[in-house]
Design a protein around this motif. Structure first.
Motif, PDB file in Angstrom:
ATOM      1  N   THR A  15      52.106  44.252  72.679  1.00  0.00           N
ATOM      2  CA  THR A  15      50.660  44.124  72.513  1.00  0.00           C
ATOM      3  C   THR A  15      50.013  44.007  73.893  1.00  0.00           C
ATOM      4  O   THR A  15      50.701  43.761  74.885  1.00  0.00           O
ATOM      5  CB  THR A  15      50.291  42.866  71.702  1.00  0.00           C
ATOM      6  N   ARG A  16      48.715  44.166  73.925  1.00  0.00           N
ATOM      7  CA  ARG A  16      47.999  43.870  75.162  1.00  0.00           C
ATOM      8  C   ARG A  16      48.167  42.389  75.452  1.00  0.00           C
ATOM      9  O   ARG A  16      48.454  41.599  74.565  1.00  0.00           O
ATOM     10  CB  ARG A  16      46.518  44.205  75.017  1.00  0.00           C
ATOM     11  N   ALA A  19      46.838  39.329  73.136  1.00  0.00           N
ATOM     12  CA  ALA A  19      46.138  39.964  72.008  1.00  0.00           C
ATOM     13  C   ALA A  19      46.993  39.993  70.744  1.00  0.00           C
ATOM     14  O   ALA A  19      46.699  40.742  69.819  1.00  0.00           O
ATOM     15  CB  ALA A  19      45.726  41.385  72.394  1.00  0.00           C
ATOM     16  N   ARG A  22      44.961  39.080  67.568  1.00  0.00           N
ATOM     17  CA  ARG A  22      43.957  40.109  67.238  1.00  0.00           C
ATOM     18  C   ARG A  22      44.608  41.355  66.654  1.00  0.00           C
ATOM     19  O   ARG A  22      44.094  41.942  65.701  1.00  0.00           O
ATOM     20  CB  ARG A  22      43.128  40.455  68.471  1.00  0.00           C
ATOM     21  N   LEU A  23      45.758  41.769  67.209  1.00  0.00           N
ATOM     22  CA  LEU A  23      46.471  42.923  66.644  1.00  0.00           C
ATOM     23  C   LEU A  23      46.968  42.592  65.248  1.00  0.00           C
ATOM     24  O   LEU A  23      46.877  43.422  64.334  1.00  0.00           O
ATOM     25  CB  LEU A  23      47.634  43.343  67.545  1.00  0.00           C
ATOM     26  N   GLU A  26      44.075  42.900  62.901  1.00  0.00           N
ATOM     27  CA  GLU A  26      43.693  44.305  62.742  1.00  0.00           C
ATOM     28  C   GLU A  26      44.655  45.040  61.810  1.00  0.00           C
ATOM     29  O   GLU A  26      44.237  45.781  60.922  1.00  0.00           O
ATOM     30  CB  GLU A  26      43.652  44.994  64.108  1.00  0.00           C
ATOM     31  N   LYS A  30      44.386  46.662  57.756  1.00  0.00           N
ATOM     32  CA  LYS A  30      44.783  48.033  57.389  1.00  0.00           C
ATOM     33  C   LYS A  30      45.908  48.025  56.350  1.00  0.00           C
ATOM     34  O   LYS A  30      46.501  49.061  56.078  1.00  0.00           O
ATOM     35  CB  LYS A  30      45.259  48.802  58.624  1.00  0.00           C
ATOM     36  N   ASN A  75      48.098  53.441  67.351  1.00  0.00           N
ATOM     37  CA  ASN A  75      46.710  53.820  67.629  1.00  0.00           C
ATOM     38  C   ASN A  75      45.743  52.655  67.440  1.00  0.00           C
ATOM     39  O   ASN A  75      44.536  52.838  67.565  1.00  0.00           O
ATOM     40  CB  ASN A  75      46.292  55.004  66.754  1.00  0.00           C
ATOM     41  N   SER A  76      46.260  51.469  67.163  1.00  0.00           N
ATOM     42  CA  SER A  76      45.420  50.283  67.021  1.00  0.00           C
ATOM     43  C   SER A  76      44.903  49.841  68.382  1.00  0.00           C
ATOM     44  O   SER A  76      45.513  50.120  69.421  1.00  0.00           O
ATOM     45  CB  SER A  76      46.215  49.145  66.382  1.00  0.00           C
ATOM     46  N   SER A  77      43.793  49.146  68.372  1.00  0.00           N
ATOM     47  CA  SER A  77      43.115  48.745  69.617  1.00  0.00           C
ATOM     48  C   SER A  77      43.974  47.913  70.562  1.00  0.00           C
ATOM     49  O   SER A  77      43.867  48.062  71.774  1.00  0.00           O
ATOM     50  CB  SER A  77      41.863  47.943  69.284  1.00  0.00           C
ATOM     51  N   TYR A  78      44.791  47.026  70.027  1.00  0.00           N
ATOM     52  CA  TYR A  78      45.506  46.073  70.872  1.00  0.00           C
ATOM     53  C   TYR A  78      46.991  46.382  71.031  1.00  0.00           C
ATOM     54  O   TYR A  78      47.713  45.621  71.662  1.00  0.00           O
ATOM     55  CB  TYR A  78      45.327  44.656  70.324  1.00  0.00           C
TER      56      TYR A  78
END
Length: 175
Positions: A15-16, A19, A22-23, A26, A30, A75-78
């Motif tokens: 992960t970032r 994060a 948050r991941l 997210e 989904k 493809n997730s943000s984090y």
């Protein structure tokens, strides 16, 4: 005609920085099955102390996906990337994830991680106790918590039972 059922496998994903939660949120939104191992830590600030839940493994999250959802996760943000070996995401056996869950559910068990792998010749620093701040070299490893450390600054070797969370790896001092 019976529908083809895709196999689902657990994978670790980087992960970032900071994060993980948050991941996790997210991916849950989904409807992707994921697991974020957390442990409680007592944190001290100048005005208070408080128990907080922190990720056990910084920058890692476990996801259970089929080939179809594989790219949705990355493809997730984090998300950064999957943990790979030889260019392929490494599947993690279901029983290892379940064992980790059971291990963390036991509230009486203190969980500590030793970053990296300690070996003979590595330089370490004592981070607490009467020898705090002293650096030395690992000479011998005897089991999981018994090591021999040579302290050049003290002119001696110390043979002791020492918790791995009381030492940290450091770069050797150039002379």
């Amino acid at each position: 005609m019976q529908a083809f059922k895709r196999p689902y496998y657990w994978h670790a994903i980087y992960t970032r920085s900071r994060a993980e939660k948050r991941l996790y949120q997210e991916l849950c939104s989904k409807n992707i099955e994921c697991y974020l191992p957390l442990h409680k830590e007592l944190r001290k600030w100048s005005d208070r102390t408080k128990w907080v839940e922190e990720p056990l493994l910084r920058s890692y999250l476990f996801v259970k996906v089929s080939e179809r959802e594989y790219y949705d996760v990355i493809n997730s943000s984090y998300a950064v990337r999957y943990v790979t070996f030889g260019g392929k995401a490494v599947p993690i056996p279901e029983q290892q994830i379940e064992a980790l869950r059971l291990f963390l559910e036991d509230e009486n068990r203190k969980v500590d991680l030793c970053p990296g792998h300690l070996e003979k010749g590595e330089c370490v620093e004592i981070v607490c106790g009467p020898l705090k701040g002293i650096q030395g070299e690992i000479i011998q490893i005897k089991g999981k918590s018994r090591i021999v450390i040579r302290f050049d600054s003290l002119g001696t070797c110390v043979y002791t039972d020492i918790s791995l969370d009381t030492i940290k790896q450091v770069q050797p001092v150039m002379r």
